[in-house]
Scaffold this active site. Structure first.
Site, mmCIF file in Angstrom:
data_model
loop_
_atom_site.group_PDB
_atom_site.id
_atom_site.type_symbol
_atom_site.label_atom_id
_atom_site.label_comp_id
_atom_site.label_asym_id
_atom_site.label_seq_id
_atom_site.Cartn_x
_atom_site.Cartn_y
_atom_site.Cartn_z
ATOM 1 N N GLU A 161 0.705 -1.217 -0.061
ATOM 2 C CA GLU A 161 -0.064 0.030 0.120
ATOM 3 C C GLU A 161 0.892 1.412 -0.041
ATOM 4 O O GLU A 161 0.516 2.227 -0.928
ATOM 5 C CB GLU A 161 -0.941 0.102 1.234
ATOM 6 C CG GLU A 161 -1.829 1.096 1.252
ATOM 7 C CD GLU A 161 -2.914 1.273 0.558
ATOM 8 O OE1 GLU A 161 -3.732 0.362 0.561
ATOM 9 O OE2 GLU A 161 -2.867 2.194 -0.582
ATOM 10 N N ASP A 210 1.139 4.140 -3.110
ATOM 11 C CA ASP A 210 0.813 5.301 -2.763
ATOM 12 C C ASP A 210 1.585 6.471 -3.162
ATOM 13 O O ASP A 210 1.728 7.394 -3.673
ATOM 14 C CB ASP A 210 0.213 5.561 -1.395
ATOM 15 C CG ASP A 210 -1.013 4.836 -1.125
ATOM 16 O OD1 ASP A 210 -1.559 4.023 -1.818
ATOM 17 O OD2 ASP A 210 -1.218 4.923 0.102
ATOM 18 N N SER A 226 -7.038 2.425 -4.171
ATOM 19 C CA SER A 226 -5.729 2.897 -3.442
ATOM 20 C C SER A 226 -4.744 3.433 -4.602
ATOM 21 O O SER A 226 -3.763 4.187 -4.243
ATOM 22 C CB SER A 226 -4.870 1.707 -2.772
ATOM 23 O OG SER A 226 -5.543 1.355 -1.489
ATOM 24 N N ASP A 242 -15.865 11.622 -19.106
ATOM 25 C CA ASP A 242 -17.036 10.951 -18.515
ATOM 26 C C ASP A 242 -16.837 9.466 -18.924
ATOM 27 O O ASP A 242 -16.546 9.091 -19.844
ATOM 28 C CB ASP A 242 -18.088 11.631 -19.299
ATOM 29 C CG ASP A 242 -19.401 11.316 -18.435
ATOM 30 O OD1 ASP A 242 -19.327 10.628 -17.445
ATOM 31 O OD2 ASP A 242 -20.661 11.446 -19.021
ATOM 32 N N VAL A 243 -17.025 8.768 -17.665
ATOM 33 C CA VAL A 243 -16.989 7.307 -18.022
ATOM 34 C C VAL A 243 -18.626 6.774 -17.903
ATOM 35 O O VAL A 243 -19.433 7.063 -17.007
ATOM 36 C CB VAL A 243 -16.417 6.733 -16.579
ATOM 37 C CG1 VAL A 243 -16.190 5.127 -16.753
ATOM 38 C CG2 VAL A 243 -14.982 7.043 -16.466
ATOM 39 N N ASP A 258 -21.903 9.718 -11.604
ATOM 40 C CA ASP A 258 -22.826 8.665 -11.368
ATOM 41 C C ASP A 258 -22.182 8.016 -10.035
ATOM 42 O O ASP A 258 -20.943 8.416 -9.875
ATOM 43 C CB ASP A 258 -22.688 7.498 -12.335
ATOM 44 C CG ASP A 258 -21.349 7.390 -12.940
ATOM 45 O OD1 ASP A 258 -20.504 6.755 -12.099
ATOM 46 O OD2 ASP A 258 -21.082 7.765 -14.081
#
Lengths: 172, 368
Positions: free
Chosen positions: B76, B80, B281, B323-324, B349
Protein backbone atom coordinates in the site's frame (compact mmCIF):
# COMPACT_ATOMS: atom_id res chain seq x y z
CA UNK A 1 -23.23 7.35 33.27
CA UNK A 2 -24.03 7.08 29.59
CA UNK A 3 -22.63 5.72 26.37
CA UNK A 4 -20.99 8.09 23.91
CA UNK A 5 -20.73 5.48 21.17
CA UNK A 6 -23.76 3.28 21.72
CA UNK A 7 -23.66 2.04 18.10
CA UNK A 8 -19.92 1.28 17.88
CA UNK A 9 -19.11 -2.27 16.78
CA UNK A 10 -16.88 -3.57 19.59
CA UNK A 11 -16.01 -6.88 17.93
CA UNK A 12 -12.55 -6.90 16.42
CA UNK A 13 -12.11 -8.31 12.90
CA UNK A 14 -11.68 -12.09 12.98
CA UNK A 15 -8.04 -11.97 11.95
CA UNK A 16 -7.09 -10.51 15.35
CA UNK A 17 -6.46 -13.29 17.86
CA UNK A 18 -7.46 -12.79 21.47
CA UNK A 19 -4.55 -13.25 23.88
CA UNK A 20 -6.11 -12.36 27.21
CA UNK A 21 -6.82 -9.58 29.69
CA UNK A 22 -4.12 -6.96 30.10
CA UNK A 23 -2.41 -6.58 33.42
CA UNK A 24 -4.12 -3.80 35.45
CA UNK A 25 -0.80 -1.98 35.76
CA UNK A 26 -0.19 -1.80 32.01
CA UNK A 27 -0.49 1.62 30.41
CA UNK A 28 -3.07 2.57 27.83
CA UNK A 29 -3.21 5.79 25.83
CA UNK A 30 -6.66 7.25 25.31
CA UNK A 31 -7.72 10.19 23.16
CA UNK A 32 -10.56 12.34 24.49
CA UNK A 33 -12.40 14.28 21.79
CA UNK A 34 -13.75 17.37 23.56
CA UNK A 35 -16.94 19.02 22.31
CA UNK A 36 -16.11 21.92 20.03
CA UNK A 37 -17.82 25.27 19.60
CA UNK A 38 -19.22 27.13 16.60
CA UNK A 39 -19.60 24.09 14.37
CA UNK A 40 -22.35 25.72 12.31
CA UNK A 41 -20.08 28.68 11.70
CA UNK A 42 -17.24 26.34 10.75
CA UNK A 43 -19.48 24.61 8.23
CA UNK A 44 -20.69 27.90 6.79
CA UNK A 45 -17.12 29.22 6.56
CA UNK A 46 -16.05 26.07 4.73
CA UNK A 47 -18.94 26.50 2.31
CA UNK A 48 -17.94 30.10 1.60
CA UNK A 49 -14.20 29.53 1.16
CA UNK A 50 -14.86 26.51 -1.11
CA UNK A 51 -17.59 27.98 -3.30
CA UNK A 52 -16.17 29.81 -6.34
CA UNK A 53 -19.35 31.90 -6.42
CA UNK A 54 -18.62 33.37 -3.01
CA UNK A 55 -16.60 36.51 -2.32
CA UNK A 56 -14.86 34.52 0.40
CA UNK A 57 -13.62 31.86 -2.06
CA UNK A 58 -10.05 30.85 -1.30
CA UNK A 59 -9.80 32.96 1.85
CA UNK A 60 -8.63 30.06 3.96
CA UNK A 61 -8.11 30.20 7.70
CA UNK A 62 -4.88 29.62 9.56
CA UNK A 63 -4.66 26.92 12.21
CA UNK A 64 -4.77 29.65 14.82
CA UNK A 65 -8.00 31.03 13.35
CA UNK A 66 -9.51 27.55 13.25
CA UNK A 67 -8.50 27.07 16.86
CA UNK A 68 -10.18 30.33 17.84
CA UNK A 69 -13.35 29.15 16.14
CA UNK A 70 -13.73 25.61 17.43
CA UNK A 71 -11.82 25.62 20.72
CA UNK A 72 -13.92 23.90 23.43
CA UNK A 73 -15.53 26.22 25.95
CA UNK A 74 -13.76 27.00 29.21
CA UNK A 75 -16.44 25.00 30.98
CA UNK A 76 -15.87 21.93 28.81
CA UNK A 77 -12.12 22.04 29.30
CA UNK A 78 -12.49 22.57 33.03
CA UNK A 79 -15.03 19.79 33.55
CA UNK A 80 -13.06 17.23 31.55
CA UNK A 81 -9.75 18.07 33.22
CA UNK A 82 -11.33 17.98 36.67
CA UNK A 83 -12.87 14.59 35.90
CA UNK A 84 -9.52 13.21 34.74
CA UNK A 85 -7.66 14.65 37.72
CA UNK A 86 -10.22 13.18 40.10
CA UNK A 87 -9.16 9.77 38.78
CA UNK A 88 -5.47 10.58 39.08
CA UNK A 89 -5.00 11.07 35.34
CA UNK A 90 -2.49 13.86 34.86
CA UNK A 91 -0.23 12.65 32.07
CA UNK A 92 -2.10 14.42 29.27
CA UNK A 93 -1.18 16.54 26.29
CA UNK A 94 -3.43 18.70 24.19
CA UNK A 95 -3.28 20.05 20.62
CA UNK A 96 -3.24 23.59 19.31
CA UNK A 97 -6.98 23.55 18.74
CA UNK A 98 -7.39 22.22 22.29
CA UNK A 99 -10.16 19.89 21.21
CA UNK A 100 -8.26 16.65 21.79
CA UNK A 101 -6.63 15.44 24.98
CA UNK A 102 -4.31 12.45 24.76
CA UNK A 103 -3.75 10.85 28.16
CA UNK A 104 -1.77 7.90 29.43
CA UNK A 105 -3.00 5.89 32.42
CA UNK A 106 -3.03 2.33 33.66
CA UNK A 107 -5.66 -0.07 32.37
CA UNK A 108 -7.01 -0.29 35.91
CA UNK A 109 -7.62 3.48 36.04
CA UNK A 110 -9.06 3.50 32.51
CA UNK A 111 -11.61 0.83 33.44
CA UNK A 112 -12.76 2.89 36.42
CA UNK A 113 -12.78 6.12 34.41
CA UNK A 114 -14.79 4.52 31.63
CA UNK A 115 -17.25 2.10 33.26
CA UNK A 116 -17.93 -0.95 31.13
CA UNK A 117 -14.55 -0.98 29.40
CA UNK A 118 -12.52 -4.20 29.67
CA UNK A 119 -9.05 -4.12 28.14
CA UNK A 120 -7.71 -7.18 26.35
CA UNK A 121 -4.69 -7.89 24.18
CA UNK A 122 -5.05 -9.11 20.60
CA UNK A 123 -2.39 -10.10 18.06
CA UNK A 124 -2.12 -10.31 14.29
CA UNK A 125 1.03 -10.83 12.23
CA UNK A 126 3.23 -10.51 15.32
CA UNK A 127 1.64 -7.17 16.09
CA UNK A 128 -0.08 -6.64 19.43
CA UNK A 129 -2.84 -4.20 20.29
CA UNK A 130 -4.90 -3.45 23.38
CA UNK A 131 -8.62 -2.82 22.94
CA UNK A 132 -11.77 -3.00 25.04
CA UNK A 133 -14.04 -5.96 24.40
CA UNK A 134 -17.06 -4.13 25.79
CA UNK A 135 -18.56 -0.69 25.24
CA UNK A 136 -17.47 2.07 27.58
CA UNK A 137 -19.58 4.72 29.28
CA UNK A 138 -18.69 8.05 30.86
CA UNK A 139 -19.99 9.83 33.94
CA UNK A 140 -23.01 12.03 33.29
CA UNK A 141 -21.02 15.06 34.42
CA UNK A 142 -18.75 14.82 31.35
CA UNK A 143 -21.14 13.18 28.91
CA UNK A 144 -22.19 16.45 27.31
CA UNK A 145 -18.58 17.65 27.04
CA UNK A 146 -17.13 14.75 25.04
CA UNK A 147 -17.76 13.46 21.52
CA UNK A 148 -16.00 10.12 21.98
CA UNK A 149 -12.97 8.47 23.52
CA UNK A 150 -10.42 6.94 21.14
CA UNK A 151 -8.21 3.96 21.86
CA UNK A 152 -10.84 1.44 22.90
CA UNK A 153 -12.40 -0.15 19.87
CA UNK A 154 -11.20 0.71 16.39
CA UNK A 155 -8.38 -0.91 14.40
CA UNK A 156 -7.40 0.12 10.88
CA UNK A 157 -8.15 -2.38 8.14
CA UNK A 158 -5.35 -4.34 6.55
CA UNK A 159 -4.55 -2.99 3.08
CA UNK A 160 -8.25 -2.62 2.51
CA UNK A 161 -8.09 -0.90 -0.79
CA UNK A 162 -5.28 -2.58 -2.65
CA UNK A 163 -4.89 -6.06 -4.04
CA UNK A 164 -2.60 -7.97 -6.36
CA UNK A 165 -4.26 -10.20 -8.89
CA UNK A 166 -2.93 -13.29 -10.57
CA UNK A 167 -3.67 -12.03 -14.05
CA UNK A 168 -4.69 -8.77 -15.68
CA UNK A 169 -8.39 -8.08 -15.87
CA UNK A 170 -10.25 -7.24 -19.03
CA UNK A 171 -12.33 -4.15 -19.61
CA UNK A 172 -16.06 -4.44 -19.22
CA UNK B 1 0.30 -1.78 -26.64
CA UNK B 2 1.36 -1.82 -22.99
CA UNK B 3 1.73 -4.45 -20.30
CA UNK B 4 0.02 -2.58 -17.49
CA UNK B 5 -0.33 0.87 -16.01
CA UNK B 6 2.89 2.78 -15.41
CA UNK B 7 3.49 6.51 -14.94
CA UNK B 8 4.03 6.90 -18.70
CA UNK B 9 0.68 5.23 -19.45
CA UNK B 10 -1.11 7.42 -16.91
CA UNK B 11 0.52 10.54 -18.22
CA UNK B 12 -0.42 9.58 -21.77
CA UNK B 13 -4.03 8.85 -20.89
CA UNK B 14 -4.50 12.00 -18.83
CA UNK B 15 -2.61 14.22 -21.28
CA UNK B 16 0.22 15.20 -18.98
CA UNK B 17 3.22 16.33 -21.01
CA UNK B 18 6.81 16.17 -19.79
CA UNK B 19 6.46 19.87 -18.97
CA UNK B 20 3.52 19.21 -16.66
CA UNK B 21 5.49 18.80 -13.46
CA UNK B 22 5.82 20.85 -10.31
CA UNK B 23 8.09 23.86 -10.14
CA UNK B 24 9.07 22.98 -6.61
CA UNK B 25 7.94 26.28 -5.15
CA UNK B 26 5.81 26.55 -2.05
CA UNK B 27 3.83 23.46 -2.88
CA UNK B 28 3.68 20.01 -1.37
CA UNK B 29 1.59 16.84 -1.21
CA UNK B 30 1.31 13.95 1.21
CA UNK B 31 0.20 10.38 1.64
CA UNK B 32 -0.79 8.95 5.03
CA UNK B 33 0.07 5.41 6.08
CA UNK B 34 -1.10 3.45 9.09
CA UNK B 35 -0.17 0.35 11.09
CA UNK B 36 3.48 0.07 10.08
CA UNK B 37 2.88 0.30 6.36
CA UNK B 38 6.24 1.72 5.33
CA UNK B 39 7.56 2.75 1.95
CA UNK B 40 11.20 2.09 1.20
CA UNK B 41 13.34 4.85 -0.33
CA UNK B 42 15.16 2.21 -2.40
CA UNK B 43 11.87 1.02 -3.92
CA UNK B 44 10.94 4.57 -4.87
CA UNK B 45 14.35 5.14 -6.46
CA UNK B 46 14.12 1.87 -8.39
CA UNK B 47 10.56 2.59 -9.49
CA UNK B 48 11.56 6.00 -10.81
CA UNK B 49 14.63 4.56 -12.54
CA UNK B 50 12.43 2.01 -14.29
CA UNK B 51 9.34 4.04 -15.01
CA UNK B 52 10.19 7.72 -14.61
CA UNK B 53 12.49 8.31 -17.56
CA UNK B 54 10.04 10.30 -19.66
CA UNK B 55 9.34 13.16 -17.25
CA UNK B 56 11.24 15.25 -14.69
CA UNK B 57 10.62 13.88 -11.23
CA UNK B 58 11.93 13.49 -7.72
CA UNK B 59 13.10 10.15 -6.42
CA UNK B 60 13.08 10.98 -2.73
CA UNK B 61 10.47 11.90 -0.17
CA UNK B 62 11.11 15.31 1.38
CA UNK B 63 9.74 14.64 4.82
CA UNK B 64 8.51 11.73 6.89
CA UNK B 65 6.24 12.77 9.74
CA UNK B 66 6.28 10.02 12.33
CA UNK B 67 8.49 7.00 12.62
CA UNK B 68 9.83 5.48 9.41
CA UNK B 69 10.38 1.87 10.38
CA UNK B 70 12.54 -0.83 8.90
CA UNK B 71 11.56 -4.30 7.81
CA UNK B 72 9.58 -5.11 4.72
CA UNK B 73 7.91 -2.39 2.70
CA UNK B 74 4.11 -2.43 2.53
CA UNK B 75 2.50 -2.72 -0.89
CA UNK B 76 0.00 0.00 0.00
CA UNK B 77 2.72 2.45 0.99
CA UNK B 78 4.83 1.63 -2.05
CA UNK B 79 1.89 2.15 -4.39
CA UNK B 80 0.75 5.42 -2.82
CA UNK B 81 4.12 7.12 -2.78
CA UNK B 82 5.23 5.89 -6.21
CA UNK B 83 2.12 7.13 -7.96
CA UNK B 84 1.48 10.44 -6.22
CA UNK B 85 5.07 11.30 -7.21
CA UNK B 86 4.44 10.20 -10.80
CA UNK B 87 1.46 12.41 -11.58
CA UNK B 88 2.42 15.04 -9.02
CA UNK B 89 5.95 14.82 -10.37
CA UNK B 90 8.62 17.14 -9.02
CA UNK B 91 6.33 18.25 -6.19
CA UNK B 92 7.70 18.13 -2.66
CA UNK B 93 6.18 15.02 -1.07
CA UNK B 94 5.64 14.06 2.56
CA UNK B 95 4.70 10.76 4.13
CA UNK B 96 2.68 10.74 7.34
CA UNK B 97 3.44 7.44 8.95
CA UNK B 98 1.22 6.56 11.86
CA UNK B 99 2.22 3.11 12.94
CA UNK B 100 0.14 3.10 16.11
CA UNK B 101 3.18 2.06 18.11
CA UNK B 102 1.39 2.28 21.43
CA UNK B 103 -0.79 -0.77 21.73
CA UNK B 104 -3.91 1.26 22.43
CA UNK B 105 -3.43 3.93 19.76
CA UNK B 106 -5.79 4.27 16.83
CA UNK B 107 -3.43 5.21 14.00
CA UNK B 108 -6.06 6.96 11.88
CA UNK B 109 -7.13 9.08 14.83
CA UNK B 110 -3.49 9.87 15.59
CA UNK B 111 -3.09 11.22 12.07
CA UNK B 112 -6.22 13.34 12.42
CA UNK B 113 -4.98 14.72 15.75
CA UNK B 114 -1.63 15.50 14.17
CA UNK B 115 -3.31 17.67 11.54
CA UNK B 116 -4.84 19.69 14.38
CA UNK B 117 -1.38 20.38 15.73
CA UNK B 118 0.64 21.36 12.66
CA UNK B 119 0.35 24.85 11.22
CA UNK B 120 2.20 24.12 7.96
CA UNK B 121 0.84 21.18 6.03
CA UNK B 122 0.92 19.97 2.44
CA UNK B 123 -2.03 21.20 0.39
CA UNK B 124 -3.09 17.75 -0.83
CA UNK B 125 -3.35 14.56 1.25
CA UNK B 126 -4.37 11.17 -0.13
CA UNK B 127 -5.51 8.32 2.07
CA UNK B 128 -6.30 4.79 0.95
CA UNK B 129 -7.93 3.39 4.07
CA UNK B 130 -11.54 3.10 5.11
CA UNK B 131 -14.11 1.14 7.10
CA UNK B 132 -17.70 0.12 6.63
CA UNK B 133 -19.95 2.86 7.97
CA UNK B 134 -21.89 0.33 10.01
CA UNK B 135 -18.79 -0.74 11.90
CA UNK B 136 -18.23 2.74 13.32
CA UNK B 137 -20.19 4.82 15.80
CA UNK B 138 -22.14 7.80 14.57
CA UNK B 139 -20.42 9.99 17.16
CA UNK B 140 -17.00 9.03 15.84
CA UNK B 141 -17.91 9.64 12.21
CA UNK B 142 -19.59 12.97 12.96
CA UNK B 143 -16.54 14.19 14.85
CA UNK B 144 -14.12 13.07 12.15
CA UNK B 145 -16.34 14.82 9.65
CA UNK B 146 -15.79 18.00 11.68
CA UNK B 147 -12.05 17.34 11.57
CA UNK B 148 -12.26 17.12 7.78
CA UNK B 149 -14.06 20.48 7.82
CA UNK B 150 -11.24 21.92 9.91
CA UNK B 151 -8.75 20.78 7.28
CA UNK B 152 -10.88 22.04 4.39
CA UNK B 153 -11.31 25.49 5.83
CA UNK B 154 -7.51 25.74 5.99
CA UNK B 155 -7.30 25.10 2.24
CA UNK B 156 -6.24 21.47 2.51
CA UNK B 157 -7.62 18.96 0.02
CA UNK B 158 -8.30 15.53 1.52
CA UNK B 159 -8.73 12.70 -0.98
CA UNK B 160 -9.97 9.29 0.10
CA UNK B 161 -10.18 6.05 -1.87
CA UNK B 162 -13.79 5.06 -2.45
CA UNK B 163 -13.13 1.42 -1.52
CA UNK B 164 -12.84 -1.82 -3.45
CA UNK B 165 -16.20 -3.46 -2.87
CA UNK B 166 -18.41 -1.55 -5.28
CA UNK B 167 -21.68 -0.71 -3.57
CA UNK B 168 -20.80 -3.27 -0.86
CA UNK B 169 -23.29 -5.60 0.72
CA UNK B 170 -24.64 -5.99 4.22
CA UNK B 171 -26.73 -8.98 5.18
CA UNK B 172 -29.50 -7.77 7.43
CA UNK B 173 -31.39 -10.96 7.95
CA UNK B 174 -33.03 -13.65 5.88
CA UNK B 175 -33.41 -12.52 2.29
CA UNK B 176 -32.70 -8.93 3.24
CA UNK B 177 -29.57 -7.22 1.99
CA UNK B 178 -28.55 -3.61 1.62
CA UNK B 179 -25.57 -1.88 0.10
CA UNK B 180 -22.77 -1.03 2.50
CA UNK B 181 -21.25 2.47 2.32
CA UNK B 182 -17.71 3.14 3.45
CA UNK B 183 -16.31 5.90 5.67
CA UNK B 184 -14.47 8.34 5.29
CA UNK B 185 -15.39 7.95 1.60
CA UNK B 186 -18.96 8.89 2.58
CA UNK B 187 -18.01 12.13 4.33
CA UNK B 188 -19.42 15.18 2.53
CA UNK B 189 -16.23 17.13 3.27
CA UNK B 190 -13.68 14.98 1.50
CA UNK B 191 -13.15 14.28 -2.18
CA UNK B 192 -13.67 10.60 -2.86
CA UNK B 193 -11.96 8.87 -5.75
CA UNK B 194 -13.35 5.83 -7.55
CA UNK B 195 -11.76 3.51 -10.08
CA UNK B 196 -11.78 2.72 -13.79
CA UNK B 197 -10.05 0.37 -16.16
CA UNK B 198 -9.07 0.66 -19.81
CA UNK B 199 -11.62 -0.72 -22.23
CA UNK B 200 -8.74 -2.71 -23.69
CA UNK B 201 -6.37 -3.58 -20.83
CA UNK B 202 -3.34 -3.59 -23.14
CA UNK B 203 -3.95 -0.26 -24.86
CA UNK B 204 -4.46 3.36 -23.88
CA UNK B 205 -8.15 3.40 -24.70
CA UNK B 206 -11.10 5.17 -23.15
CA UNK B 207 -12.00 4.07 -19.63
CA UNK B 208 -14.87 2.00 -18.34
CA UNK B 209 -16.04 1.24 -14.83
CA UNK B 210 -13.77 -0.93 -12.72
CA UNK B 211 -16.25 -3.27 -11.04
CA UNK B 212 -14.54 -2.90 -7.66
CA UNK B 213 -14.93 0.90 -7.60
CA UNK B 214 -16.56 1.83 -4.29
CA UNK B 215 -19.61 4.02 -4.48
CA UNK B 216 -23.10 4.61 -3.24
CA UNK B 217 -24.99 6.62 -0.68
CA UNK B 218 -24.21 7.30 2.98
CA UNK B 219 -26.58 6.15 5.68
CA UNK B 220 -25.08 8.66 8.12
CA UNK B 221 -24.46 11.92 6.25
CA UNK B 222 -27.19 13.72 4.41
CA UNK B 223 -26.68 14.83 0.87
CA UNK B 224 -24.77 18.13 0.72
CA UNK B 225 -26.24 20.93 -1.38
CA UNK B 226 -23.31 21.00 -3.78
CA UNK B 227 -24.22 17.60 -5.23
CA UNK B 228 -28.02 17.55 -4.96
CA UNK B 229 -28.68 18.50 -8.56
CA UNK B 230 -26.11 16.06 -10.00
CA UNK B 231 -27.40 13.15 -7.95
CA UNK B 232 -31.01 13.94 -8.69
CA UNK B 233 -30.13 14.01 -12.39
CA UNK B 234 -28.57 10.56 -12.15
CA UNK B 235 -31.45 9.04 -10.21
CA UNK B 236 -33.97 10.37 -12.72
CA UNK B 237 -32.02 9.38 -15.81
CA UNK B 238 -31.24 5.77 -14.99
CA UNK B 239 -34.44 4.55 -13.41
CA UNK B 240 -34.36 1.37 -15.51
CA UNK B 241 -30.98 0.26 -14.18
CA UNK B 242 -31.30 1.45 -10.58
CA UNK B 243 -31.20 -1.19 -7.85
CA UNK B 244 -34.34 -1.43 -5.66
CA UNK B 245 -34.59 1.54 -3.31
CA UNK B 246 -34.50 -0.72 -0.26
CA UNK B 247 -30.79 -1.19 -0.99
CA UNK B 248 -29.69 2.43 -0.60
CA UNK B 249 -30.54 5.79 0.91
CA UNK B 250 -31.27 8.28 -1.85
CA UNK B 251 -31.04 11.23 0.55
CA UNK B 252 -27.51 10.39 1.73
CA UNK B 253 -24.17 11.82 0.67
CA UNK B 254 -23.40 10.15 -2.65
CA UNK B 255 -19.89 9.18 -3.72
CA UNK B 256 -17.38 9.00 -5.41
CA UNK B 257 -16.77 12.50 -6.74
CA UNK B 258 -14.30 11.59 -9.46
CA UNK B 259 -12.16 8.64 -10.53
CA UNK B 260 -8.98 7.46 -12.24
CA UNK B 261 -7.52 4.19 -13.45
CA UNK B 262 -7.39 1.62 -10.67
CA UNK B 263 -6.40 -1.58 -12.43
CA UNK B 264 -3.29 -3.41 -13.64
CA UNK B 265 -0.67 -1.13 -12.07
CA UNK B 266 3.05 -1.83 -11.79
CA UNK B 267 4.48 -1.23 -8.32
CA UNK B 268 8.00 -1.75 -6.98
CA UNK B 269 7.91 -3.13 -3.45
CA UNK B 270 10.86 -4.69 -1.62
CA UNK B 271 12.88 -4.13 -4.82
CA UNK B 272 10.55 -6.36 -6.84
CA UNK B 273 8.48 -4.95 -9.72
CA UNK B 274 4.96 -6.30 -9.17
CA UNK B 275 2.35 -6.26 -11.96
CA UNK B 276 -1.44 -6.25 -11.82
CA UNK B 277 -1.88 -4.27 -8.64
CA UNK B 278 -5.35 -2.84 -8.43
CA UNK B 279 -7.63 -0.85 -6.19
CA UNK B 280 -8.85 2.66 -5.59
CA UNK B 281 -5.67 2.92 -3.54
CA UNK B 282 -4.05 3.46 -6.93
CA UNK B 283 -6.49 5.94 -8.40
CA UNK B 284 -6.49 8.20 -5.33
CA UNK B 285 -2.82 9.25 -5.31
CA UNK B 286 -2.97 9.59 -9.10
CA UNK B 287 -5.71 12.21 -8.78
CA UNK B 288 -3.97 13.74 -5.77
CA UNK B 289 -0.79 14.26 -7.77
CA UNK B 290 -2.66 16.06 -10.54
CA UNK B 291 -4.44 18.33 -8.06
CA UNK B 292 -1.02 19.16 -6.63
CA UNK B 293 0.16 20.23 -10.08
CA UNK B 294 -2.91 22.44 -10.40
CA UNK B 295 -2.24 23.88 -6.96
CA UNK B 296 1.31 24.64 -8.07
CA UNK B 297 0.01 26.54 -11.09
CA UNK B 298 -2.51 28.42 -8.94
CA UNK B 299 0.05 29.35 -6.30
CA UNK B 300 2.48 30.60 -8.94
CA UNK B 301 -0.24 32.97 -10.18
CA UNK B 302 -0.96 34.27 -6.70
CA UNK B 303 -4.18 32.27 -6.38
CA UNK B 304 -5.03 30.28 -3.27
CA UNK B 305 -4.79 26.51 -3.13
CA UNK B 306 -7.86 24.56 -4.25
CA UNK B 307 -8.78 23.48 -0.72
CA UNK B 308 -11.99 21.49 -0.39
CA UNK B 309 -12.67 20.78 -4.05
CA UNK B 310 -16.19 19.39 -4.24
CA UNK B 311 -18.29 22.58 -4.43
CA UNK B 312 -16.17 23.72 -7.37
CA UNK B 313 -15.95 20.26 -8.93
CA UNK B 314 -19.71 19.87 -9.02
CA UNK B 315 -20.13 23.37 -10.51
CA UNK B 316 -17.85 22.31 -13.36
CA UNK B 317 -20.42 19.63 -14.27
CA UNK B 318 -17.77 17.38 -15.76
CA UNK B 319 -15.73 20.07 -17.51
CA UNK B 320 -12.09 18.98 -17.58
CA UNK B 321 -12.94 15.33 -17.02
CA UNK B 322 -13.44 12.27 -19.22
CA UNK B 323 -16.94 11.03 -18.56
CA UNK B 324 -17.11 7.30 -17.88
CA UNK B 325 -20.38 5.88 -19.09
CA UNK B 326 -19.93 2.12 -19.39
CA UNK B 327 -20.13 -0.66 -16.85
CA UNK B 328 -21.46 -1.28 -13.37
CA UNK B 329 -19.81 -2.01 -10.07
CA UNK B 330 -20.48 -4.95 -7.82
CA UNK B 331 -23.20 -5.10 -5.18
CA UNK B 332 -25.04 -7.86 -3.37
CA UNK B 333 -24.93 -11.38 -4.73
CA UNK B 334 -28.61 -12.10 -4.34
CA UNK B 335 -31.60 -12.68 -6.57
CA UNK B 336 -32.78 -9.09 -6.49
CA UNK B 337 -29.66 -7.35 -7.74
CA UNK B 338 -27.62 -10.37 -8.89
CA UNK B 339 -24.24 -9.04 -7.89
CA UNK B 340 -24.76 -5.65 -9.46
CA UNK B 341 -24.63 -2.28 -7.69
CA UNK B 342 -24.91 0.97 -9.62
CA UNK B 343 -24.05 1.57 -13.25
CA UNK B 344 -22.10 4.39 -14.83
CA UNK B 345 -24.04 6.89 -16.91
CA UNK B 346 -23.44 10.17 -18.74
CA UNK B 347 -22.58 12.97 -16.29
CA UNK B 348 -22.18 12.17 -12.56
CA UNK B 349 -22.77 8.63 -11.29
CA UNK B 350 -22.11 6.78 -7.98
CA UNK B 351 -19.48 4.54 -9.60
CA UNK B 352 -16.98 6.95 -11.17
CA UNK B 353 -18.30 10.35 -10.06
CA UNK B 354 -17.82 13.01 -12.73
CA UNK B 355 -15.15 10.94 -14.46
CA UNK B 356 -11.39 10.91 -14.83
CA UNK B 357 -9.02 13.88 -15.27
CA UNK B 358 -8.15 15.35 -18.64
CA UNK B 359 -5.29 17.30 -17.11
CA UNK B 360 -4.94 20.30 -19.45
CA UNK B 361 -8.70 20.84 -19.53
CA UNK B 362 -9.04 20.42 -15.78
CA UNK B 363 -6.14 22.80 -15.21
CA UNK B 364 -7.78 25.40 -17.42
CA UNK B 365 -11.10 24.96 -15.62
CA UNK B 366 -9.53 25.30 -12.18
CA UNK B 367 -7.15 28.14 -12.95
CA UNK B 368 -9.79 30.78 -13.36
Amino acid sequence: SGYLEYDQDVLLPKDWTHVGRVDPSEEVELTFALKQQNLELLEETLRLVSDPGSAQYGKHLSLQEVASLVRPSELTQKVVRRWLQAHGVSNCRTVRTQDFLQCTMTAEVAEVLLPGSRFHRYVRDRRSIVRSSAPYSVHEEVHQHLDFVGGLHRVPPREKDVRVKHRPSKGE
Amino acid sequence: VHLGVTPAILRARYNLTAADVGSGQNNSQAVAQFLEQYYHPADLAEFMAMFGRTFPHRSEVDRVVGTQGGGKAGLEASLDIEYIMSTGANVSTWVFTNPGRHESQEPFLQWMVLLSNMSDLPWVHTISYGDDEDSLSTAYMMRLNTEFMKAGVRGISLLFASGDSGAGCRHQGKDKNTFRPSFPASSPYVTTVGGTTFKNPFKVTYEVTHYISGGGFSNVFKMPDYQASAVEGYLKSVTATLPPQSYFNTSGRAYPDMAALSDNYWVVSNRVPIPWVSGTSASTPVVGGMLSLINGQRLSKGLPALGFLNPRLYKLKGQGLFDVTEGCHQGCLDEQVQGKGFCAAPSWDPVTGWGTPNYPALLAALLS
